[in-house]
Design a protein around this motif. Structure first.
Motif, short mmCIF file in Angstrom:
data_model
loop_
_atom_site.label_atom_id
_atom_site.label_comp_id
_atom_site.label_asym_id
_atom_site.label_seq_id
_atom_site.Cartn_x
_atom_site.Cartn_y
_atom_site.Cartn_z
N HIS A 38 0.86 -1.18 0.00
CA HIS A 38 0.00 0.00 0.00
C HIS A 38 0.89 1.23 0.00
CE1 HIS A 38 0.80 0.61 4.30
NE2 HIS A 38 0.64 -0.70 4.43
N SER A 39 0.30 2.39 -0.07
CA SER A 39 1.08 3.62 -0.28
C SER A 39 1.91 4.01 0.93
CB SER A 39 0.13 4.77 -0.64
OG SER A 39 -0.79 5.02 0.41
N LYS A 40 1.63 3.44 2.10
CA LYS A 40 2.32 3.87 3.32
C LYS A 40 3.50 2.98 3.71
CE LYS A 40 -0.60 7.24 3.91
NZ LYS A 40 -0.20 8.64 3.66
N ILE A 41 3.73 1.88 3.00
CA ILE A 41 4.83 1.02 3.39
C ILE A 41 6.16 1.66 3.01
CG2 ILE A 41 3.48 -1.11 3.18
CD1 ILE A 41 5.01 -1.69 0.59
N SER A 42 7.22 1.28 3.73
CA SER A 42 8.54 1.85 3.48
C SER A 42 9.16 1.22 2.23
CB SER A 42 9.45 1.59 4.68
OG SER A 42 9.70 0.19 4.81
N TYR A 43 10.22 1.86 1.72
CA TYR A 43 10.95 1.29 0.59
C TYR A 43 11.53 -0.07 0.96
CZ TYR A 43 10.67 5.75 -1.90
OH TYR A 43 10.21 6.86 -2.56
N GLY A 44 11.98 -0.19 2.21
CA GLY A 44 12.55 -1.46 2.65
C GLY A 44 11.54 -2.58 2.64
N GLN A 45 10.33 -2.30 3.12
CA GLN A 45 9.28 -3.31 3.11
C GLN A 45 8.89 -3.68 1.68
OE1 GLN A 45 6.52 -1.04 5.54
NE2 GLN A 45 6.78 -2.45 7.26
N LYS A 46 8.80 -2.68 0.82
CA LYS A 46 8.44 -2.95 -0.57
C LYS A 46 9.52 -3.79 -1.25
CE LYS A 46 6.80 -0.73 -4.81
NZ LYS A 46 6.60 0.54 -5.53
N PHE A 47 10.79 -3.51 -0.95
CA PHE A 47 11.88 -4.29 -1.52
C PHE A 47 11.75 -5.76 -1.13
CE2 PHE A 47 16.03 -6.28 -0.74
CZ PHE A 47 16.52 -6.32 -2.03
N LEU A 48 11.47 -6.03 0.15
CA LEU A 48 11.32 -7.41 0.60
C LEU A 48 10.14 -8.10 -0.07
CD1 LEU A 48 12.05 -7.17 4.45
CD2 LEU A 48 13.51 -8.15 2.67
N ILE A 49 9.05 -7.36 -0.25
CA ILE A 49 7.87 -7.93 -0.91
C ILE A 49 8.17 -8.27 -2.36
CG2 ILE A 49 5.54 -7.39 -1.72
CD1 ILE A 49 5.18 -5.79 0.89
N LYS A 51 -4.13 7.99 9.89
CA LYS A 51 -3.22 6.85 9.87
C LYS A 51 -3.99 5.57 9.61
CE LYS A 51 -0.02 8.97 13.18
NZ LYS A 51 0.62 8.85 14.51
N ARG A 52 -3.33 4.60 8.97
CA ARG A 52 -3.97 3.32 8.66
C ARG A 52 -4.45 2.63 9.94
NH1 ARG A 52 -4.36 -0.21 4.55
NH2 ARG A 52 -3.35 1.30 3.22
N LEU A 53 -3.67 2.69 11.00
CA LEU A 53 -4.04 2.03 12.25
C LEU A 53 -5.33 2.62 12.81
CD1 LEU A 53 -3.32 -0.09 14.38
CD2 LEU A 53 -1.94 1.66 15.55
N GLU A 54 -5.51 3.93 12.65
CA GLU A 54 -6.75 4.57 13.12
C GLU A 54 -7.96 4.03 12.37
OE1 GLU A 54 -4.93 8.94 14.43
OE2 GLU A 54 -5.88 8.67 12.48
N LEU A 55 -7.79 3.82 11.06
CA LEU A 55 -8.88 3.26 10.25
C LEU A 55 -9.20 1.84 10.69
CD1 LEU A 55 -10.81 3.51 7.84
CD2 LEU A 55 -8.95 2.73 6.36
N GLU A 56 -8.16 1.04 10.95
CA GLU A 56 -8.38 -0.34 11.39
C GLU A 56 -9.10 -0.36 12.73
OE1 GLU A 56 -4.81 -2.64 11.38
OE2 GLU A 56 -4.28 -2.08 9.34
#
Length: 663
Positions: free
Chosen positions: A207-218, A455-460
């Motif tokens: 999603h748009s809020k993940i870090s570059y590091g997380q996206k790289f791992l994905i 924030k995403r957590l607030e929505l959840e």
């Protein structure tokens, strides 16, 4: 050794995109075609993709060396290369910018992949309906071929179950699945539906809020085949799949699938059609309210688009579709009711609260009041940088611009005539929240919009609280129109169905029908039937009349006549050219010059130049030139002809092929 590399940066469209670099000896045993590397480009370093390797040969000038290998795997495959060329040619954007959108930045210390859901897996025992069974069989018949499907089902008809069972079948063959959803619909409930049915280690989410590091791992897990199911918004179309077996686009109509604010200005649906062809796999587009273009392609043979097979899911799994009651707010005013709530809506809210049911009140406008007006001279309080009225937010006692986000103190007198007779006009979600708390003092009320949820957590947390019945009434914008499956909602109140109808855009009726239908679909999903109260000042509008009966076919039959009469899509191809400048005269002069130069192109109609719907934003004047290419056998030829002219456009112009809106 020489490496042919495409830098991931802007290079004028139509010019050479590939550059030669020397490969240092320490990299010659490692560098491979398809790797992502770091190279000098001009006075800066850029990421780039290796497209070819040649034995050393004499050159007329010394070559700059490749600095380093960023990603040691050959992640930029031939399939990604073919896809990037398609995007570049279709949306008239440099190949370098397409590649920049596709490859992810390398993180030396990547974080762990984010986990969104913790649920127990289970295998449901319910039986598929006849419509579901037929749709599933049809899709699986083409599971190893490129085929486009429109899964047209009313809200709550079981489209997600079809997605899941198709994916289950293809995973057994060692295939991967891409499930695209609008960013707004990436809710815990949406993700939980898949986590309940698949091994969570096989699922990754972007999603748009993940870090570059997380996206790289994905991206790494997807490329290695470790991730079997990728769920994400439009950018997930760029993932480096190892063995893609099916593509799903949920809520195909959603405007977030079109990137409009930066290059490449692609539409994920059209890119997915090409990806289906590249991987020879089916594409399933699910929707209760598909775009007019997609539904038209399923009804007739469009020579400019691949054929689409329509699969119908006509009935809900549980309750019937909720009845919609229309309230003419003009009549309410005649009876002396000037409240934002009609008498019918207030009575229904009372009934539902007495039954301990939950209620959703929908208004697609934020703030307390949508404008501030002088009652003497009629002037509005405007943003100094944008040509739009300021919105009053009671929560912080400020006037705000929803386009540049500037905040202003509330004036005590009119800037034009110095009068003190200033009044707030219009209604936003903040005012609805305040008024409903005043009328129903015992009810527990919450609000969901971009001001209340940052924030995403607030929505959840809000979703879980509402699902757990920790509050009774939820007031919100379109954030609550997608991806929410709530069993305790007995009433939907649409405060003003006309907000989009008032916009001068060829999609206004379509957007209105879609939004009303999607919001209405949030009720009647449990053990009791739901109902909808729809307030409007335009009860005769055909889109609203069709929404009353959940009748997409009736809406389409009327809308397609209007589209054909004025040659709007699907009866034409549109290209929107935009220029901006701080000096209004310069902006108009540039636009008039370009419009005149394009009029000699064959097979096209040039509209404009004209000021944008919001003529000034962030201090810059915005001018449009619209190119309309009529559908037919010669459309592709006309597009190629105009493309030659557009390659010579000055760099400050933006090109939007197939724009989602002309506003």
């Amino acid at each position: 050794m020489i490496a042919k590399i495409i830098p991931a940066t802007r290079i004028s469209f139509g010019k050479n995109q590939e550059f030669s670099y020397s490969v240092p000896k320490n990299l010659q045993g490692q560098i491979q075609i398809g790797m992502i590397v770091n190279v000098p480009f001009g006075k800066r370093d850029e990421l780039g993709v290796v497209r070819d390797l040649l034995k050393s040969e004499k050159t007329a000038y010394p070559l700059k060396p490749v600095k380093s290998i960023v990603w040691i795997e050959q992640v930029f495959t031939d399939k990604l290369s073919e896809l990037s060329k398609f995007i570049s040619e279709t949306y008239l954007v440099s190949l370098g910018l397409v590649i920049k959108a596709i490859i992810t930045k390398f993180a030396t210390r990547p974080k762990m992949i984010e986990r969104f859901v913790k649920v127990e897996r289970y295998n449901p025992s319910f039986k598929l309906s006849d419509d579901q069974t037929n749709a599933l069989a049809e899709i699986l018949e083409y599971k190893n071929r490129s085929k486009l499907f429109l899964l047209h089902g009313v809200t709550g008809s079981g489209k997600t179950e079809i997605y899941i069972q198709v994916i289950q079948d293809l995973l057994k063959q060692g295939k991967q699945a891409l499930v695209m959803v609008p960013e707004i619909a990436l809710t815990p409930q949406t993700l939980a539906r898949f986590a309940e049915r698949f091994d969570q280690n096989d699922i990754v989410v972007v999603h748009s809020k993940i870090s570059y590091g997380q996206k790289f791992l994905i991206w790494q897990k997807v490329f290695r085949g470790e991730a079997k199911i990728l769920i994400g918004p439009r950018s997930s179309i760029f993932a480096p799949f190892k063995n893609l077996g099916v593509i799903v686009i949920d809520e195909e109509h959603d405007s977030s699938y079109k990137q409009f604010d930066q290059n490449p200005r692609y539409h994920a649906r059209e890119v997915a059609c090409k990806l289906s062809e590249i991987w020879d796999c089916p594409l399933v587009m699910g929707d209760a309210t598909p775009t007019v273009e997609t539904y038209f392609a399923s009804q007739t043979l469009d020579t400019n688009r691949k054929p689409v097979t329509k699969l119908e899911l006509s009935n809900r799994i549980k309750q019937e579709l909720p009845p919609v009651t229309l309230v003419d707010m003009r009549q309410e005013a005649k009876m002396g009711n000037f409240s934002i709530f009609s008498e019918s809506l207030v009575k229904e809210i009372e009934k539902e609260l007495a039954l301990n049911h939950q209620i959703i009140l929908f208004l697609n406008r934020r703030g307390t009041a949508t404008s501030m007006i002088c009652k003497d001279c009629g002037s509005l309080s405007m943003c100094k940088s944008c040509a739009v009225p300021l919105v009053y937010h009671q929560s912080n006692q400020k006037l705000e611009c929803h386009h540049c986000n500037k905040k202003y103190n509330i004036p005590i007198k009119c800037a034009k005539c110095q009068s003190h007779k200033l009044r707030f006009m219009g209604t936003g979600t903040e005012r609805v929240e305040k008024e409903i708390q005043r009328v129903f003092t015992q009810a527990r009320v919450r609000r969901i919009d971009r001001d209340a949820i940052t924030k995403r957590l607030e929505l959840e947390n809000l979703y879980h609280d509402f699902r757990s019945h920790k509050f009774d009434i939820l007031v919100g914008t379109q954030l609550l129109a997608k991806g929410w499956d709530l069993s305790q909602v007995g009433l939907i109140g649409v405060i003003n169905a006309d907000t989009i109808l008032q916009l001068p855009d060829f999609r206004s009726n379509e957007r209105t029908f879609q939004l009303i239908t999607q919001v209405a679909g949030r009720t009647g999903r449990g053990d009791f039937p739901g109902k909808v109260i729809l307030q409007t000042y335009n009860p005769e509008n055909f889109a609203i009349q069709a929404a009353l009966k959940h009748d997409y076919k009736k809406f389409f039959e009327t809308e397609i006549v209007h589209r054909k009469e004025f040659n709007y899509p699907p009866f034409s191809k549109l290209i929107k050219l935009t220029t901006k400048h701080y000096n209004e005269k310069i902006a108009w002069a540039k636009a008039e010059q370009i419009a005149e130069s394009l009029k000699s192109a064959e097979g096209v109609e040039i509209l404009g130049p004209s000021a944008a719907f919001i003529p000034r934003m962030r201090g810059q004047y915005i001018i449009y030139v619209i190119i309309k290419i009529l559908a037919g056998e010669k459309q592709q030829l006309a597009f190629q002809n105009i493309k030659k002219k557009l390659t010579k456009l000055p760099v400050e112009w933006s090109i939007d092929v197939d724009p989602d809106s002309l506003l």
